[in-house]
Every structure is written in structure tokens, then in C-alpha cells.
Motif scaffolding. Structure first.
Motif, PDB file in Angstrom:
ATOM      1  N   ARG A 226      -0.673   4.501  -1.996  1.00 42.92           N
ATOM      2  CA  ARG A 226      -1.077   3.370  -2.829  1.00 42.92           C
ATOM      3  C   ARG A 226      -1.565   2.182  -2.004  1.00 42.92           C
ATOM      4  O   ARG A 226      -2.086   1.214  -2.555  1.00 42.92           O
ATOM      5  CB  ARG A 226       0.089   2.946  -3.738  1.00 42.92           C
ATOM      6  CG  ARG A 226       0.376   3.922  -4.861  1.00 42.92           C
ATOM      7  CD  ARG A 226       1.636   3.564  -5.611  1.00 42.92           C
ATOM      8  NE  ARG A 226       2.838   3.780  -4.790  1.00 42.92           N
ATOM      9  CZ  ARG A 226       4.077   3.600  -5.250  1.00 42.92           C
ATOM     10  NH1 ARG A 226       4.266   3.203  -6.501  1.00 42.92           N
ATOM     11  NH2 ARG A 226       5.118   3.821  -4.446  1.00 42.92           N
ATOM     12  N   TYR A 227      -1.421   2.241  -0.680  1.00 41.24           N
ATOM     13  CA  TYR A 227      -1.939   1.195   0.190  1.00 41.24           C
ATOM     14  C   TYR A 227      -3.319   1.549   0.743  1.00 41.24           C
ATOM     15  O   TYR A 227      -3.972   0.725   1.380  1.00 41.24           O
ATOM     16  CB  TYR A 227      -0.978   0.930   1.353  1.00 41.24           C
ATOM     17  CG  TYR A 227       0.361   0.396   0.920  1.00 41.24           C
ATOM     18  CD1 TYR A 227       0.466  -0.562  -0.081  1.00 41.24           C
ATOM     19  CD2 TYR A 227       1.535   0.854   1.510  1.00 41.24           C
ATOM     20  CE1 TYR A 227       1.696  -1.043  -0.487  1.00 41.24           C
ATOM     21  CE2 TYR A 227       2.776   0.363   1.113  1.00 41.24           C
ATOM     22  CZ  TYR A 227       2.851  -0.581   0.117  1.00 41.24           C
ATOM     23  OH  TYR A 227       4.072  -1.077  -0.281  1.00 41.24           O
ATOM     24  N   ALA A 228      -3.756   2.800   0.544  1.00 42.44           N
ATOM     25  CA  ALA A 228      -5.076   3.205   1.021  1.00 42.44           C
ATOM     26  C   ALA A 228      -6.154   2.446   0.262  1.00 42.44           C
ATOM     27  O   ALA A 228      -6.056   2.228  -0.951  1.00 42.44           O
ATOM     28  CB  ALA A 228      -5.258   4.707   0.835  1.00 42.44           C
ATOM     29  N   ALA A 229      -7.197   2.026   0.968  1.00 44.42           N
ATOM     30  CA  ALA A 229      -8.242   1.206   0.354  1.00 44.42           C
ATOM     31  C   ALA A 229      -8.951   1.931  -0.779  1.00 44.42           C
ATOM     32  O   ALA A 229      -9.356   3.085  -0.630  1.00 44.42           O
ATOM     33  CB  ALA A 229      -9.250   0.789   1.421  1.00 44.42           C
ATOM     34  N   ARG A 230      -9.070   1.249  -1.915  1.00 43.74           N
ATOM     35  CA  ARG A 230      -9.910   1.755  -2.993  1.00 43.74           C
ATOM     36  C   ARG A 230     -11.367   1.673  -2.555  1.00 43.74           C
ATOM     37  O   ARG A 230     -11.762   0.730  -1.872  1.00 43.74           O
ATOM     38  CB  ARG A 230      -9.718   0.895  -4.251  1.00 43.74           C
ATOM     39  CG  ARG A 230      -8.461   1.178  -5.015  1.00 43.74           C
ATOM     40  CD  ARG A 230      -8.151   0.149  -6.081  1.00 43.74           C
ATOM     41  NE  ARG A 230      -9.309  -0.439  -6.751  1.00 43.74           N
ATOM     42  CZ  ARG A 230      -9.210  -1.407  -7.666  1.00 43.74           C
ATOM     43  NH1 ARG A 230      -8.020  -1.904  -7.996  1.00 43.74           N
ATOM     44  NH2 ARG A 230     -10.283  -1.892  -8.253  1.00 43.74           N
ATOM     45  N   ASP A 231     -12.147   2.649  -2.962  1.00 41.52           N
ATOM     46  CA  ASP A 231     -13.553   2.664  -2.567  1.00 41.52           C
ATOM     47  C   ASP A 231     -14.293   1.410  -3.004  1.00 41.52           C
ATOM     48  O   ASP A 231     -15.152   0.892  -2.290  1.00 41.52           O
ATOM     49  CB  ASP A 231     -14.250   3.904  -3.141  1.00 41.52           C
ATOM     50  CG  ASP A 231     -13.801   5.189  -2.463  1.00 41.52           C
ATOM     51  OD1 ASP A 231     -13.266   5.111  -1.340  1.00 41.52           O
ATOM     52  OD2 ASP A 231     -13.967   6.269  -3.064  1.00 41.52           O
ATOM     53  N   ASP A 232     -13.928   0.877  -4.192  1.00 44.03           N
ATOM     54  CA  ASP A 232     -14.649  -0.277  -4.712  1.00 44.03           C
ATOM     55  C   ASP A 232     -14.148  -1.598  -4.138  1.00 44.03           C
ATOM     56  O   ASP A 232     -14.682  -2.660  -4.465  1.00 44.03           O
ATOM     57  CB  ASP A 232     -14.572  -0.317  -6.240  1.00 44.03           C
ATOM     58  CG  ASP A 232     -13.150  -0.550  -6.744  1.00 44.03           C
ATOM     59  OD1 ASP A 232     -12.200  -0.081  -6.087  1.00 44.03           O
ATOM     60  OD2 ASP A 232     -12.992  -1.200  -7.792  1.00 44.03           O
ATOM     61  N   LEU A 233     -13.136  -1.535  -3.249  1.00 47.24           N
ATOM     62  CA  LEU A 233     -12.622  -2.757  -2.631  1.00 47.24           C
ATOM     63  C   LEU A 233     -12.744  -2.755  -1.114  1.00 47.24           C
ATOM     64  O   LEU A 233     -12.411  -3.737  -0.458  1.00 47.24           O
ATOM     65  CB  LEU A 233     -11.139  -2.968  -3.015  1.00 47.24           C
ATOM     66  CG  LEU A 233     -10.844  -3.225  -4.487  1.00 47.24           C
ATOM     67  CD1 LEU A 233      -9.363  -3.499  -4.684  1.00 47.24           C
ATOM     68  CD2 LEU A 233     -11.670  -4.395  -5.011  1.00 47.24           C
TER      69      LEU A 233
END
Length: 349
Positions: A262-269
Motif C-alpha cells: 500500500r506504500y508503492a506509488a500509484r501510477d497516477d501519482l
């Protein structure tokens, strides 16, 4: 089970629960922080964070926060990025968002895990009581974590460890259980000044001192209203937080990998287009950042930051994106848009 055994089992359970490191200190182990906090506030370094001055009695003395507590358990949870956070600074038309805010709100994730560990302790020790804290109460987590041996406050004032780097969150469990304390850590920064040298706004008046009023993390998150014009250009494309001083720390070669996806970067962020973010109204802002720590600053402050970043992008074509914001109901957004348009037009001339 003696408390020495309880502590060993606690550490093992906390590791299984997802924490990378655990340490214990006494609530009165950081008696020097009251004077340090008072000096920080007296110098005005806290800026608009009035809550720091209002709750100094508790923040400067953990024993006053909960007099019945006998131990403070400090826990570290890594969120180490899988990419270089400084790369996005070279992409001027895209937004730089602090690594910790590129996915779920850590307050929710860490607090749930802390409660899980705390409940285990209550089950093991009859009559035990706990209180858990994650960056939302008057607790000086970093000095307590240093006293508990997790790491030390570096020259950038953030906590770092020889086996952690500095990409990690801190959580605290205050408890009535008397646990054996760990040995406090000492500084291992040596002569290194990498974190001080890279700061875009020169927010460190001296090693181990931070003037929040010049810190981009403070300016983009805590500061309300217009940002001083002398600092706007130095903010670059950073729209929420700043990772520069963390990213250059040499101790990161020992950084512990993040365990929670859940700490992995979201693609859109990871590096979203500034032009896209500038068009967000309140409803779309809330929808996009639901469950994110970014949501707490609100649409207006967020778009204000985006406007500053667009003004620093050097792309006159973005004037069109800013034009509707000149009449924005929020005065700080409108002011930022006007400033950015003038700056882009100057770049074109």
C-alpha cells in the motif's frame, strides 16, 4: 513471563506484524526536548503551526501526556521507494509528490498495525494498558525513537538509522508495562552535509535545525494562503512535500525495503501532468485523493501549489490551463495563477 521475556516476544511479534525495527525507552528519557522545542517556537521556526506552541507542555514532556505510562515502544515501518524520487524534478511539466504520499495514508496503515501489536501486549500482561500514536498527537516521535535506539536525528532533523536509511514512518505505543529500555543511538552523520546542501530554499539555518517557514514540505502542506514570492520559484514542480534531503542521504544504501504494497506509488501519482491537476474541482479532487494523505490539505491549497509549479515549468502553452484559475473563488489560488501566468509570459519574451 518476566518483562524481559515479554519484550523479546513483543519484538518478534512486531516484526511478524510488519515493523522493521522496535525499541523501548522510558517516557522521561528525552528531558532535553522541552528546551529544544521552546527554542524552535521562540525563533518562529514553526510558522503557522500554532498547535506546536499551544501544546508544548505535552509535546515537550511525554510523562505529562500520560503519567501512568512506564515505557514507550517505538516502531519503524519502511516505505522505501523503488525509484529515484529526484528524477521527477527534471520533468518540469509533471508534478513531484513526496514518496510517502503516493498511495495510502500512512496514518491509517500504521495505526492499525500498532493497535494489533498493542492488543498482543494486553493479552500477554494482565492489567496492561496502552495508547497508540501516529503523528497526530503531541508526541515527539523522533527524539523518543532515538532514545529507543532506532536511529538518530540527522542534520536534516529527520530520523535515520544505520540499518534503515531514512525512508520510514514512526509509531509509538505508550504502555503501563515496565519494559527494559534500549540504549539510545548517537549521531553518525559525521562531516556529511549532503542534506543541507541540496535544500532548494536553504531551510536549514544550521545542522540539526530546520526553519519550517522555508521548508517546501511545510509550504505545500501546512502553510495557508499565498507563499512568499521569493520562495515560489525555488519550489520547482514540488506540489506536495519535498524529498530532496531524504533522497541524498548516504545511509539510504542500507535502507530497508517497504513490506506493505500500500506504500508503492500509484501510477497516477508517480509523476502526474500538472495541466491535468490544475483542472480539479473540489469533487474531483476528493475522488482522486480518497484514502490519500493529500486529501487533508484540500483542493484549494493543492491547486495553489500546482499553479506555482506550472509557473516554474517554463512552458508558455500552459498559460491556457491557468487562465480559468485567475478568477478562482480562493484568493490564494487566484494569486498563484496570476503570478504563474506572468512568469510564463516572461519566459516567452
Amino acid at each position: 513471563m518476566r518483562n524481559e521475556g515479554v519484550k523479546a516476544e513483543l519484538i518478534s511479534f512486531a516484526h511478524e506484524a510488519g515493523f522493521a525495527k522496535v525499541g523501548v525507552c522510558r517516557p522521561d528519557a528525552v528531558s532535553e526536548i522541552a528546551a529544544r522545542l521552546a527554542a524552535f517556537v521562540d525563533a518562529g521556526f514553526h510558522g503557522q503551526m500554532g498547535w506546536m506552541a499551544e501544546r508544548m507542555a505535552w509535546r515537550g514532556d511525554p510523562t505529562a501526556l500520560w503519567p501512568e505510562a512506564r515505557s514507550v515502544i517505538m516502531l519503524a515501518e519502511p516505505y522505501t521507494p523503488d525509484h529515484d524520487p529526484l528524477e521527477v524534478l527534471e520533468q518540469s511539466v509533471r508534478a513531484a509528490i513526496s514518496v510517502y504520499a503516493q498511495n495510502r495514508d500512512y496514518h491509517d496503515v500504521v495505526k492499525k498495525r500498532l493497535k494489533h501489536v498493542g492488543r498482543w501486549l494486553i493479552d500477554q500482561v494482565p492489567g496492561a494498558e496502552i495508547k497508540v500514536f501516529v503523528d497526530t498527537a503531541p508526541v515527539m516521535e523522533k527524539p523518543l525513537a532515538q532514545a529507543a535506539g532506532l536511529g538518530w536525528q540527522g542534520k536534516h532533523t529527520n530520523l535515520l538509522g544505520r540499518d534503515l536509511g531514512n525512508w520510514f514512518f514512526l509509531g509509538a505505543i505508550f504502555t503501563t508495562v515496565d519494559l527494559p529500555p534500549d540504549q539510545a543511538e548517537i549521531s553518525h552523520c559525521g562531516s556529511c552535509t549532503a542534506c543541507l546542501d541540496i535544500c532548494p530554499t536553504e531551510a536549514f539555518p544550521a545542522p540539526y535545525q530546520l526553519d519550517a517557514r522555508r521548508c517546501i514540505s511545510y509550504l505545500t502542506i501546512e502553510h495557508k494562503g499565498p507563499v512568499a514570492e521569493e520562495l515560489r520559484a525555488k519550489m520547482g514542480n514540488r506540489i506536495y512535500g519535498c524529498d530532496d534531503c531524504l533522497a541524498v542521504c548516504p545511509w539510504n544504501k542500507f535502507a530497508t525495503a517497504a513490506r506493505d504494497t500500500r506504500y508503492a506509488a500509484r501510477d497516477d501519482l508517480r509523476a502526474p501532468p500538472l495541466a491535468e491537476l490544475a483542472t480539479l474541482d473540489d469533487a474531483r479532487f476528493r475522488a482522486r485523493f480518497a484514502g490519500s494523505p493529500i486529501k487533508r490539505i484540500g483542493r484549494d491549497r493543492f491547486v495553489r501549489n500546482v499553479a506555482y509549479a506550472i509557473g516554474n515549468a517554463g512552458d508558455p502553452a500552459l498559460v491556457e490551463v491557468l487562465s480559468p484559475l485567475v478568477d478562482d473563488p480562493d484568493p490564494a489560488v487566484a494569486d498563484a495563477a496570476r503570478w504563474a501566468i506572468l512568469r510564463l509570459k516572461e519566459d516567452r519574451s
